[in-house]
Design an enzyme around this catalytic site. Sequence first.
Site, PDB file in Angstrom:
ATOM      1  N   GLY A  52      19.702 -11.772  -9.895  1.00  0.00           N
ATOM      2  CA  GLY A  52      20.245 -11.063  -8.746  1.00  0.00           C
ATOM      3  C   GLY A  52      21.566 -11.726  -8.385  1.00  0.00           C
ATOM      4  O   GLY A  52      21.643 -12.961  -8.300  1.00  0.00           O
ATOM      5  N   ALA A  53      22.595 -10.899  -8.186  1.00  0.00           N
ATOM      6  CA  ALA A  53      23.950 -11.451  -8.064  1.00  0.00           C
ATOM      7  C   ALA A  53      24.089 -12.541  -6.987  1.00  0.00           C
ATOM      8  O   ALA A  53      24.596 -13.639  -7.274  1.00  0.00           O
ATOM      9  CB  ALA A  53      24.931 -10.306  -7.821  1.00  0.00           C
ATOM     10  N   ARG A  94      26.047 -16.101 -17.422  1.00  0.00           N
ATOM     11  CA  ARG A  94      25.962 -14.631 -17.429  1.00  0.00           C
ATOM     12  C   ARG A  94      27.334 -14.087 -17.018  1.00  0.00           C
ATOM     13  O   ARG A  94      27.964 -14.649 -16.110  1.00  0.00           O
ATOM     14  CB  ARG A  94      24.884 -14.105 -16.459  1.00  0.00           C
ATOM     15  N   GLN A 203      12.134  -5.587 -13.595  1.00  0.00           N
ATOM     16  CA  GLN A 203      12.360  -6.217 -12.282  1.00  0.00           C
ATOM     17  C   GLN A 203      11.793  -5.366 -11.147  1.00  0.00           C
ATOM     18  O   GLN A 203      11.365  -5.887 -10.113  1.00  0.00           O
ATOM     19  CB  GLN A 203      13.862  -6.454 -12.028  1.00  0.00           C
ATOM     20  N   ASP A 244      26.170  -5.779  -8.920  1.00  0.00           N
ATOM     21  CA  ASP A 244      26.542  -7.065  -9.517  1.00  0.00           C
ATOM     22  C   ASP A 244      28.037  -7.311  -9.456  1.00  0.00           C
ATOM     23  O   ASP A 244      28.494  -8.456  -9.478  1.00  0.00           O
ATOM     24  CB  ASP A 244      26.065  -7.144 -10.963  1.00  0.00           C
ATOM     25  N   ASN A 254      25.809  -2.273 -11.915  1.00  0.00           N
ATOM     26  CA  ASN A 254      24.470  -2.683 -11.458  1.00  0.00           C
ATOM     27  C   ASN A 254      23.520  -2.508 -12.634  1.00  0.00           C
ATOM     28  O   ASN A 254      23.916  -2.048 -13.721  1.00  0.00           O
ATOM     29  CB  ASN A 254      24.034  -1.857 -10.246  1.00  0.00           C
ATOM     30  N   LYS A 255      22.282  -2.884 -12.435  1.00  0.00           N
ATOM     31  CA  LYS A 255      21.273  -2.862 -13.501  1.00  0.00           C
ATOM     32  C   LYS A 255      21.298  -1.570 -14.309  1.00  0.00           C
ATOM     33  O   LYS A 255      21.435  -0.487 -13.742  1.00  0.00           O
ATOM     34  CB  LYS A 255      19.902  -3.079 -12.861  1.00  0.00           C
TER      35      LYS A 255
HETATM   36  O1  MRU Z   1      19.563  -8.741 -14.463  1.00  0.00           O
HETATM   37  P1  MRU Z   1      19.296  -8.952 -12.993  1.00  0.00           P
HETATM   38  O2  MRU Z   1      17.849  -8.911 -12.660  1.00  0.00           O
HETATM   39  O3  MRU Z   1      19.992 -10.180 -12.477  1.00  0.00           O
HETATM   40  O4  MRU Z   1      19.972  -7.709 -12.296  1.00  0.00           O
HETATM   41  C1  MRU Z   1      19.982  -7.645 -10.900  1.00  0.00           C
HETATM   42  C2  MRU Z   1      20.574  -6.403 -10.375  1.00  0.00           C
HETATM   43  O5  MRU Z   1      21.046  -5.558 -11.081  1.00  0.00           O
HETATM   44  C3  MRU Z   1      20.628  -6.277  -8.870  1.00  0.00           C
HETATM   45  O6  MRU Z   1      20.558  -4.944  -8.487  1.00  0.00           O
HETATM   46  C4  MRU Z   1      21.946  -6.865  -8.346  1.00  0.00           C
HETATM   47  O7  MRU Z   1      22.167  -8.140  -8.852  1.00  0.00           O
HETATM   48  C5  MRU Z   1      21.968  -6.902  -6.871  1.00  0.00           C
HETATM   49  S1  MRU Z   1      20.869  -8.088  -6.198  1.00  0.00           S
HETATM   50  C6  MRU Z   1      21.027  -8.093  -4.513  1.00  0.00           C
END
Ligand code: MRU
Length: 357
Positions: A52-53, A94, A203, A244, A254-255
């Site tokens: 999560g960012a 990352r 997730q 992100d 985003n994801k």
């Molecule tokens: O690969 P991840 O689990 O780190 O991806 C997370 C996301 O895509 C979240 O939506 C994003 O980081 C926002 S978290 C507040």
Amino acid sequence: MPADGTALRWRGGPDGQLILLDQTLLPARCQELTCRDEKTVAEAIRHLRVRGAPAIGVAAAYGVVLGLQSAVPGTTGSLRARLEEVIRCLAGSRPTAVNLFWALERMRRAADGLLAEPETGPALLSGLLDEARAIQEADVATCLAIGTHGSVLLEDGHGVLTHCNAGALATSGRGTALSVIYAAHESGKRLKVFADETRPLLQGARLTCWELLQQGIDTTLICDSMAAPLMREGRIHIVLVGADRIAANGDTANKIGTYGLAVLAHAHQIPFFVAAPCCTWDLDTPRGEEIPIELRCADEVTHLAGHQTAPEGVQVHNPAFDITPARLITGFISEHGVFQTADQAIALARARNMPFP
Ligand code: MRU
């Protein structure tokens, strides 16, 4: 909702450790991981033990403190060299979430100020720890503000679709997209939340459902491919996701799967909101095409929970994120309010001299 600090916390003083909840084991096991150096933090970020960012940014900030512990006492020159080595290690974990680079830059600037003083060493470590704590505390407050601002968008009886996990586990506070849901729920609105499972690493199923159920929120898990018929049936009134990295024109990384949801929401005339703090905006990146998208290993797609689900040797494409063009985004929910366009969000933050990166 898990309490603030569920994803990560610092234990002790300047010579302390970073404690992470290992999210790869949830929901089956709640097991903490103690990080004593920056390499362990970078490994935890790379393998999504912390993810999560915003949480990645906070973890990296503490990673800088850990990395410098072994270099103290030292000369200004050796401390500077070590700082750069530590930042390089963490920055390589990352590529997409800009919060990581934003937090590392803040730590570098704090270190520069501290290293300008004649007496370095212990003062450097405690100064860096103060900076990392400030980043974490600001994240907690930001999450709350995002929830308060965004909650007005939700109405009693709304069906809310969310993707991945943008909750307490993704931040050091109560989340971004999920903070909006928590605030609306606390104000008495009855919501029906649909959580995408979020292939390939689940997730949504593992983390978002875990969080929402703890809060007693009406939660239904769906496979990613089930969003379209739910929308057509009129059961989704709003889509809420995190981010992100948001480019200067509002294009949002985003994801993986977020872009598809935005297209679907547009086709069904359903509002689609991105909830994110200002430190997720990257004003140096003009458009979404320029956001680096992380490509992850094939095993994540060919295997499910350790079991092989695809034939040996098949080619795999596994981008961790996608880009949603700004034109498909109804609005951005930030700690400063809700904005319809990127320009409005940026202009207000600048006018108020608010902390845009
Ligand atoms: O690969 P991840 O689990 O780190 O991806 C997370 C996301 O895509 C979240 O939506 C994003 O980081 C926002 S978290 C507040």
